[in-house]
Design a protein around this motif. Structure first.
Motif, short mmCIF file in Angstrom:
data_model
loop_
_atom_site.label_atom_id
_atom_site.label_comp_id
_atom_site.label_asym_id
_atom_site.label_seq_id
_atom_site.Cartn_x
_atom_site.Cartn_y
_atom_site.Cartn_z
N PHE A 195 0.83 -1.20 0.00
CA PHE A 195 0.00 0.00 0.00
C PHE A 195 0.87 1.26 0.00
CE2 PHE A 195 -1.81 3.34 2.76
CZ PHE A 195 -2.83 3.77 1.92
N TYR A 196 1.90 1.25 0.83
CA TYR A 196 2.81 2.41 0.89
C TYR A 196 3.43 2.67 -0.47
CZ TYR A 196 7.16 4.92 1.69
OH TYR A 196 8.20 5.81 1.60
N GLN A 197 3.88 1.63 -1.15
CA GLN A 197 4.49 1.80 -2.47
C GLN A 197 3.50 2.39 -3.47
OE1 GLN A 197 5.91 -2.15 -3.31
NE2 GLN A 197 7.63 -2.00 -1.87
N LYS A 198 2.27 1.90 -3.44
CA LYS A 198 1.23 2.42 -4.32
C LYS A 198 0.95 3.89 -4.02
CE LYS A 198 -0.50 -0.61 -7.19
NZ LYS A 198 -0.54 -0.33 -8.64
N LEU A 199 0.76 4.18 -2.74
CA LEU A 199 0.41 5.54 -2.36
C LEU A 199 1.55 6.50 -2.69
CD1 LEU A 199 -1.64 7.41 -1.01
CD2 LEU A 199 -0.59 6.85 1.19
#
Length: 221
Positions: A195-199
């Motif tokens: 999720f962090y990478q996507k965000l």
């Protein structure tokens, strides 16, 4: 909506391991460089807050594990997570909760969010409450380094909770601390990392969200 076959679910052993815990939730906080998003929203005349709510929903919908829901004896995969965020009017001390689907366009979401927020007359619309929401809040008055939500400890609670504080300038960049609270029966640090990478990717290219949400984000195994 899809019912997961637990006998074939790769996460079944992890789910069962964390299920006996009285409080199977974990929280974490990480830093984000939001400089490009800030510059983009200012250039476009958009709300930074609504924009980050939209990007949060887009990134979270791109990671399958966040969309698992515990309903009775079943595990379901919901179709879409919907942002449900706190808002506050100028010269007021009382917040209220606004819920609406993210849609496919950030500018349109910002417009719809502003319209619904201004029109809302009650603290919360209980008819919109369900477990397919993302609870989002912001504390823009200070730099936040950790956060914990209030709630009854319901082990089946499948709603991700998100919070962030005031962005501050460091070495020419705007840095914001961002908190996640998740059910460990359904998600792990690996999913938070995806999720962090996507965000982070979305924040760094807010004008190209569609190009960044096409890859499969399901963890290997």
């Amino acid at each position: 909506m899809e019912i997961i076959d637990k006998s074939k679910w790769p996460r079944r052993e992890h789910f069962e391991f964390f299920s006996p815990f009285s409080d199977p939730f974990f929280s974490l906080t990480f830093s984000l460089d939001v400089t490009k998003l800030y510059e983009y929203t200012k250039a476009k005349g958009l709300s930074f807050y609504y924009s980050l709510c939209w990007l949060t929903a887009k990134a979270m919908n791109g990671v399958e594990a966040f969309k698992y829901k515990i309903r009775g004896d079943d595990i379901l995969l919901t179709d879409e997570l919907i942002p449900s965020f706190t808002d506050i009017r100028q010269n007021s001390d009382l917040f209220y909760i606004v819920t609406l689907p993210a849609g496919d366009d950030m500018e349109d979401f910002c417009f719809r969010a502003g319209e619904k927020s201004r029109a809302q007359q009650k603290f919360i619309d209980w008819e919109e409450e369900n477990d397919s929401l993302i609870y989002i809040t912001c504390l823009p008055w200070f730099e936040m380094t950790a956060f914990k939500n209030e709630k009854d400890v319901d082990k089946d609670d499948s709603i991700p909770r998100v919070a962030w504080g005031k962005y501050v300038r460091r070495n020419g960049a705007l840095i914001l601390h961002y908190s996640l609270e998740l059910n460990h029966r359904l998600t792990d640090g690996r999913h938070a990392g995806l999720f962090y990478q996507k965000l982070e990717a979305l924040i760094n290219a807010p004008d190209k969200p569609g190009l960044l949400l096409t890859q499969d984000n399901r963890p290997a195994g």
